[in-house]
Design an enzyme around this catalytic site. Structure first.
Site, PDB file in Angstrom:
ATOM      1  N   GLY A  98       1.088  -1.590  -0.344  1.00 49.93           N
ATOM      2  CA  GLY A  98      -0.457  -0.354  -0.180  1.00 49.93           C
ATOM      3  C   GLY A  98       0.903   1.205   0.013  1.00 49.93           C
ATOM      4  CG  ASN A  99      -0.730   5.022  -1.331  1.00 50.60           C
ATOM      5  OD1 ASN A  99      -0.705   5.644  -1.360  1.00 50.60           O
ATOM      6  ND2 ASN A  99      -1.125   3.857  -2.088  1.00 50.60           N
ATOM      7  N   PRO A 100       0.792   5.351   2.071  1.00 47.20           N
ATOM      8  CG  PRO A 100       2.985   6.965   3.157  1.00 47.20           C
ATOM      9  CD  PRO A 100       2.753   6.395   1.754  1.00 47.20           C
ATOM     10  CB  ALA A 115      -2.203   7.374  -3.989  1.00 48.34           C
TER      11      ALA A 115
END
Ligand code: C5P
Length: 220
Positions: A29-31, A96
């Site tokens: 994933g990503n933040p 994102a």
């Protein structure tokens, strides 16, 4: 009361990260929190639009008045967005999206066992924004985001061209206290007419400034 300059408009926003599962319990994933996308959705709703948000996994507060379509992976986001794209007047791609997904997701939890290495083969996800750029009809406005770590102007403008976006909102994610998972944001908004403007403030303020700018582009 705010001006209802978006009355009668259908706005589609993507927000949040995507999760690409490796096995049943792990993902890449990503933040991203989805806060920028939801701020954009909320501002559009205040300004009179009918708003749908396709959101990846997020704990952000869901603003009132919007229609939420929750998704997990980039492929699910693509499906949800393509289904809703035709009906939309303005599309803002603030999510994102993961560029890669795991080629073969393990059906069972991967065990440590006695191996020292674990190799994952990743395959590229489709670029949803670029697909929309190709399908865009006259009158539809397509807005993308760009998180950059260097050469903001160059990379953002190149991305706007390549994906056939009308507007790109770029942030330099190396600036402390802005970008991913922060309350404030500092962005540069570029448009296809050569416009460039800098805005900073809370994500709500930046969202409002973006709609002000999009209003000037409508019908141009
Ligand atoms: O190329 P990059 O991922 O930096 O571009 C960012 C923009 O493209 C964002 O608006 C993002 O939502 C969109 N994007 C997309 N599908 C992808 C990757 C990015 O729509 N697979």
């Amino acid at each position: 009361a705010p001006r209802k300059d978006l009355a009668g408009k259908k706005v589609l926003v993507t927000a949040g990260p995507t999760w690409e599962f490796i096995d049943p319990v792990r993902y890449i994933g990503n933040p991203s929190t989805g806060r920028m996308g939801f701020a954009i959705a909320k501002a559009a709703w205040y300004r009179g639009a009918e708003v749908t948000v396709v959101a990846g996994p997020t704990t952000a507060e869901i603003p009132p008045g919007i229609r939420l379509c929750p998704v997990t992976s980039a492929l699910e986001m693509r499906q949800a967005v393509l289904e809703r794209f035709e009906a939309a007047d303005i599309i803002v791609k603030a999510a994102a999206v993961g560029d890669f997904r795991v080629d073969e997701r393990a059906p069972n939890k991967i065990k440590r066992g006695d191996r020292e290495w674990l190799e994952l083969r990743l395959v590229q996800n489709p670029d949803i924004a670029a697909e929309l750029g190709d399908r865009k009809r006259p009158g539809q406005l397509l807005v993308g985001f760009a998180a950059e770590t260097e050469a903001l102007d160059l990379h953002a403008r190149a991305k706007m061209e390549r994906k056939k976006l009308d507007v790109i909102v770029a942030n330099d994610i190396t600036v402390p206290g802005t970008g991913f998972a922060s309350v404030d944001n500092r962005v540069v908004i570029y448009d296809r007419c050569g416009g460039r403007l800098e805005r900073s403030g809370s994500k709500e303020e930046v969202a409002w400034a973006l709609w002000d700018h999009l209003e000037t582009l409508q019908g141009r």
